[in-house]
Design a protein around this motif. Structure first.
Motif, mmCIF file in Angstrom:
data_model
loop_
_atom_site.group_PDB
_atom_site.id
_atom_site.type_symbol
_atom_site.label_atom_id
_atom_site.label_comp_id
_atom_site.label_asym_id
_atom_site.label_seq_id
_atom_site.Cartn_x
_atom_site.Cartn_y
_atom_site.Cartn_z
ATOM 1 N N GLU A 13 -1.109 26.059 -11.779
ATOM 2 C CA GLU A 13 -1.426 26.919 -12.924
ATOM 3 C C GLU A 13 -2.333 26.208 -13.926
ATOM 4 O OE1 GLU A 13 2.535 28.126 -13.957
ATOM 5 O OE2 GLU A 13 2.632 29.197 -12.037
ATOM 6 N N GLU A 14 -2.080 24.932 -14.100
ATOM 7 C CA GLU A 14 -2.929 24.183 -15.035
ATOM 8 C C GLU A 14 -4.366 24.114 -14.511
ATOM 9 O OE1 GLU A 14 -1.649 20.197 -16.022
ATOM 10 O OE2 GLU A 14 -3.411 19.874 -17.289
ATOM 11 N N LEU A 15 -4.475 23.879 -13.220
ATOM 12 C CA LEU A 15 -5.799 23.860 -12.585
ATOM 13 C C LEU A 15 -6.529 25.180 -12.830
ATOM 14 C CD1 LEU A 15 -6.585 22.749 -8.954
ATOM 15 C CD2 LEU A 15 -6.806 25.146 -9.491
ATOM 16 N N ARG A 16 -5.797 26.268 -12.647
ATOM 17 C CA ARG A 16 -6.385 27.597 -12.856
ATOM 18 C C ARG A 16 -6.775 27.802 -14.308
ATOM 19 N NH1 ARG A 16 -9.274 29.088 -10.721
ATOM 20 N NH2 ARG A 16 -9.139 31.217 -11.467
ATOM 21 N N SER A 17 -5.931 27.350 -15.219
ATOM 22 C CA SER A 17 -6.213 27.569 -16.640
ATOM 23 C C SER A 17 -7.464 26.802 -17.057
ATOM 24 C CB SER A 17 -5.012 27.162 -17.496
ATOM 25 O OG SER A 17 -4.901 25.758 -17.525
ATOM 26 N N LEU A 18 -7.776 25.758 -16.311
ATOM 27 C CA LEU A 18 -8.999 25.001 -16.594
ATOM 28 C C LEU A 18 -10.202 25.562 -15.834
ATOM 29 C CD1 LEU A 18 -7.454 21.417 -16.458
ATOM 30 C CD2 LEU A 18 -8.259 22.629 -18.498
ATOM 31 N N LYS A 19 -9.974 26.695 -15.172
ATOM 32 C CA LYS A 19 -11.035 27.365 -14.415
ATOM 33 C C LYS A 19 -11.592 26.507 -13.281
ATOM 34 C CE LYS A 19 -10.818 30.847 -17.278
ATOM 35 N NZ LYS A 19 -9.751 31.809 -16.894
ATOM 36 N N ILE A 20 -10.745 25.643 -12.762
ATOM 37 C CA ILE A 20 -11.151 24.848 -11.600
ATOM 38 C C ILE A 20 -10.845 25.670 -10.357
ATOM 39 C CG2 ILE A 20 -10.690 22.756 -10.253
ATOM 40 C CD1 ILE A 20 -9.829 21.433 -12.924
ATOM 41 N N HIS A 21 -11.782 25.709 -9.438
ATOM 42 C CA HIS A 21 -11.576 26.522 -8.246
ATOM 43 C C HIS A 21 -10.757 25.765 -7.214
ATOM 44 C CE1 HIS A 21 -12.666 30.411 -6.620
ATOM 45 N NE2 HIS A 21 -12.506 29.847 -5.442
ATOM 46 N N PRO A 22 -9.627 26.327 -6.782
ATOM 47 C CA PRO A 22 -8.837 25.658 -5.743
ATOM 48 C C PRO A 22 -9.562 25.710 -4.408
ATOM 49 C CG PRO A 22 -7.919 27.827 -6.202
ATOM 50 C CD PRO A 22 -9.045 27.616 -7.179
ATOM 51 N N ASN A 23 -9.189 24.850 -3.487
ATOM 52 C CA ASN A 23 -9.753 24.917 -2.137
ATOM 53 C C ASN A 23 -8.613 25.023 -1.115
ATOM 54 O OD1 ASN A 23 -8.735 22.335 -2.103
ATOM 55 N ND2 ASN A 23 -10.695 21.304 -1.757
ATOM 56 N N ASN A 24 -8.941 24.957 0.151
ATOM 57 C CA ASN A 24 -7.901 25.075 1.172
ATOM 58 C C ASN A 24 -6.854 23.971 1.059
ATOM 59 O OD1 ASN A 24 -9.379 27.247 2.176
ATOM 60 N ND2 ASN A 24 -8.834 26.743 4.278
ATOM 61 N N VAL A 25 -7.295 22.789 0.685
ATOM 62 C CA VAL A 25 -6.343 21.691 0.531
ATOM 63 C C VAL A 25 -5.294 22.048 -0.516
ATOM 64 C CG1 VAL A 25 -6.061 19.259 -0.117
ATOM 65 C CG2 VAL A 25 -8.027 19.956 1.270
#
Length: 243
Positions: free
Chosen positions: A128-140
RNA sequence: GCACUACUUGCCG
């Protein structure tokens, strides 16, 4: 410089930690950059222990060499592998306190560390923190979350993340499917595991050695010797050799 | 690009 690395690699290969440290100290006397320390960190962590890696890490501070985001990610990996979560979490905090922005791989390392300890909540908070920073997740990112949920037996939540992948423009890969098949098999949901396999094939993702090993494990655990045989035959036909 | 993901078995720690 090149020769020095060779003797460092040799000492590490021989499992001679004392010698490896000596060579490392000698090499860093010549003045080295962050990348060198990160490399040695990885070698020591893989070959020896998190404590050995820490000795290298401490040298960065002593020599006033600036760590990179990778430095902290590498340390997290070895600390988490030995269950030293407090230290691993501290490394992630240090990324921010050192003035860096954690990137996707750093978050993936955090998810990995927390997932390994069975801290599902923590792993999800990291996502969620990653998302809130607008970082795009990947398959990993997703495979790590799914793997942690698999260990926790949380199939329903796995389905949610599996579905969520698409919303980020991601498609499940051969690793995603082996995690899913493994999770379903552990729950005794053999038919569901098989339909995951079909789903994978229908996406033109070829089963690899891990997929087959996972299937064999699932069938053995669920007392299906005929299926085990069929899988062995399928492996042979696919030209995938047991490892 | 020096960091991040799945299964089995063995070896070392």
């Amino acid at each position: 410089a090149e020769e020095g690395m060779v003797s460092l690699v040799r000492a590490v290969k021989n499992g001679d930690e004392k010698r490896a440290l000596e060579v490392f100290y000698k090499l860093e006397d010549e003045g080295r950059e962050t990348k060198f320390y990160n490399r040695v960190l990885g070698m020591f962590g893989d070959a020896f222990s998190s404590e050995a890696a820490e000795k290298v890490y401490d040298e960065l501070g002593r020599r006033n060499v600036r760590p990179s985001v990778q430095t902290f990610s590498i340390m997290m990996k070895y600390l988490a592998a030995e269950g030293r979560m407090d230290k691993a979490e501290e490394m992630f905090s240090l990324i921010k306190r050192t003035g860096f922005d954690p990137n996707r791989s750093a978050f993936n390392s955090l998810i990995s560390a927390r997932g390994k300890r069975g801290d599902i909540r923590g792993a999800e908070r990291a996502f969620e923190e990653l998302r809130s920073l607008k970082i795009h997740p990947n398959n990993v990112t997703f495979n790590l979350l799914l793997s942690a949920l698999r260990d926790a037996g949380q199939i329903r939540k796995m389905k949610r993340y599996f579905t969520l992948m698409r919303r980020f423009g991601l498609e499940p890969d051969v690793i995603t499917f082996s995690i899913v098949i493994d999770a379903l098999g552990k729950k005794g949901h053999v038919r569901a595991a098989e339909s995951a396999l079909q789903d994978m094939k229908s996406r033109d993702i070829q089963p690899n050695i891990v997929t087959y090993n996972t299937l064999l494990k699932v069938y053995a655990a669920n007392d299906l010797p005929d299926r085990v045989e069929e899988t062995r035959t399928a492996m042979e036909q696919a030209g995938v050799r047991p490892n």
